[in-house]
Design a protein around this motif. Sequence first.
Motif, PDB file in Angstrom:
ATOM      1  N   ALA A  11      49.932  58.433  30.468  1.00  0.00           N
ATOM      2  CA  ALA A  11      49.183  59.251  29.511  1.00  0.00           C
ATOM      3  C   ALA A  11      50.054  60.391  28.985  1.00  0.00           C
ATOM      4  O   ALA A  11      50.101  60.641  27.771  1.00  0.00           O
ATOM      5  N   ASP A  12      50.757  61.076  29.869  1.00  0.00           N
ATOM      6  CA  ASP A  12      51.614  62.193  29.451  1.00  0.00           C
ATOM      7  C   ASP A  12      52.720  61.726  28.508  1.00  0.00           C
ATOM      8  O   ASP A  12      53.032  62.397  27.514  1.00  0.00           O
ATOM      9  N   GLU A  13      53.294  60.579  28.794  1.00  0.00           N
ATOM     10  CA  GLU A  13      54.356  60.048  27.923  1.00  0.00           C
ATOM     11  C   GLU A  13      53.792  59.671  26.557  1.00  0.00           C
ATOM     12  O   GLU A  13      54.431  59.899  25.520  1.00  0.00           O
ATOM     13  N   SER A  14      52.592  59.108  26.546  1.00  0.00           N
ATOM     14  CA  SER A  14      51.981  58.717  25.269  1.00  0.00           C
ATOM     15  C   SER A  14      51.633  59.943  24.434  1.00  0.00           C
ATOM     16  O   SER A  14      51.703  59.912  23.204  1.00  0.00           O
ATOM     17  N   SER A  15      51.274  61.044  25.090  1.00  0.00           N
ATOM     18  CA  SER A  15      50.961  62.284  24.387  1.00  0.00           C
ATOM     19  C   SER A  15      52.179  62.803  23.627  1.00  0.00           C
ATOM     20  O   SER A  15      52.072  63.251  22.473  1.00  0.00           O
TER      21      SER A  15
END
Length: 323
Positions: A258-262
Motif C-alpha cells: 500500500a505504501d509503495e502504491s501511494s
Amino acid sequence: MNRILCAFLILFVMQSCKKDDDIKMMYLAHTLPQTHPVHKGILEFQKALNAKSGGKIQIKIFPDGQLGSEREALELLQIGSVAVTKVSAATLSNFVPEYHILGIPYLFKDKQHQYDVLEGEVGKSILEKGSKFWLRGLCYYDAGSRSFYTSNKAIRKPEDLKGLKIRVMNNQMAINMVEALGGSPTPMAYGELYTAIQQGVVDGAENNPPSFVSSNHYEVSKYYTLDQHSSVPDVLLIGTKFWEKLTAEEKQWVQEAADESSQAEKVFWQNSVEESMATARKAGVEIIIPDKSLFQEQSKSVLEAFVKDHPEMSEIINKIKNQ
C-alpha cells in the motif's frame, strides 16, 4: 439495495469457484474508471502485493462502481464481503469523524506539507481511527486540490462568487465553505452536473483538474480559477474482518504494498493534472491564478465553526498547522 444484492451474488459465485485454498483472495471495489490515476495506483498495489507474497495473496479489482457507490463499498467492507476499497476522505467522514478534518479549507500550506502530514504521525493516527468502525486505513492517495469553475462569470476574488449557484458535494464542510465565500451552494448528483451547467441550473462547480476534464465539464465552463480551496485525499482501506485473518508477515506485505502504491500514485496524479490542464487550455478555457490568501482569509469562519462544534479535534488540527 439491488446493487448490494448483486454484489453479494457476484462475490458468492467467485468464492465458490476458488480452487486453491493456499491463496488468499482480496476483493477490492472502487467507483473510479480504469483510466483514472488512482486506479493506476491501485494496480501498483495489486502488483506489489502479488510480488511480496509470492502470489499467496491476490487481488481481484472491481472498478467503475461495479459493486456500488463509495458508501455501499464501505458497508460491504464492514461486513466482510469485500476486503479492500478506495473512497474519498469526504465520504469516509460519515463513518469516521476525524476524516472531516481533512476537508477544512486551506488546511495544508502546500502540497509538500500535505504529504508530510498524511505520511506522518497525524495521518497515520487518523488511518487507525477507523478500526473501531471495522475500516482500517492503509494509505492515502493524492486526489489533488479542488478549485472553482464557472460558465459565464470569471472568479478572480471571493466577491465574484456572490450570487453564483455553485454545485458542491452533499457535504456540510463544502456547503459552509461556499457560503462563507458568498456563493450559493447547490448539492446535486455529479452525473447531473454537465447538463445543469449547460442549461444554467447552476453557474459552476468545484473539482480537481483531472475530474474537470474527464467529466467534460471543460466543454461548458469558460473559466477555471485555481484557488485550490481544499485538498481532500482518497483513502485505501482494508476491512478489519479480513485484516485480522492475516498473519503478521502478511500484514507487513499488505502495508508495504500500500505504501509503495501511494508513492507511485503521486506521479500518476501529477501527470494527469498536467495533461488535463493542457486539454482545458487547448479547448479555450481561461485558467485564472488568483490571490489565494483572499479566499483563505474569507473562509476562516469554516475552521472556527468546526472547532467550536468539535473541540475534541482541535488538538489534531493544531498539530497539522504547526507541522
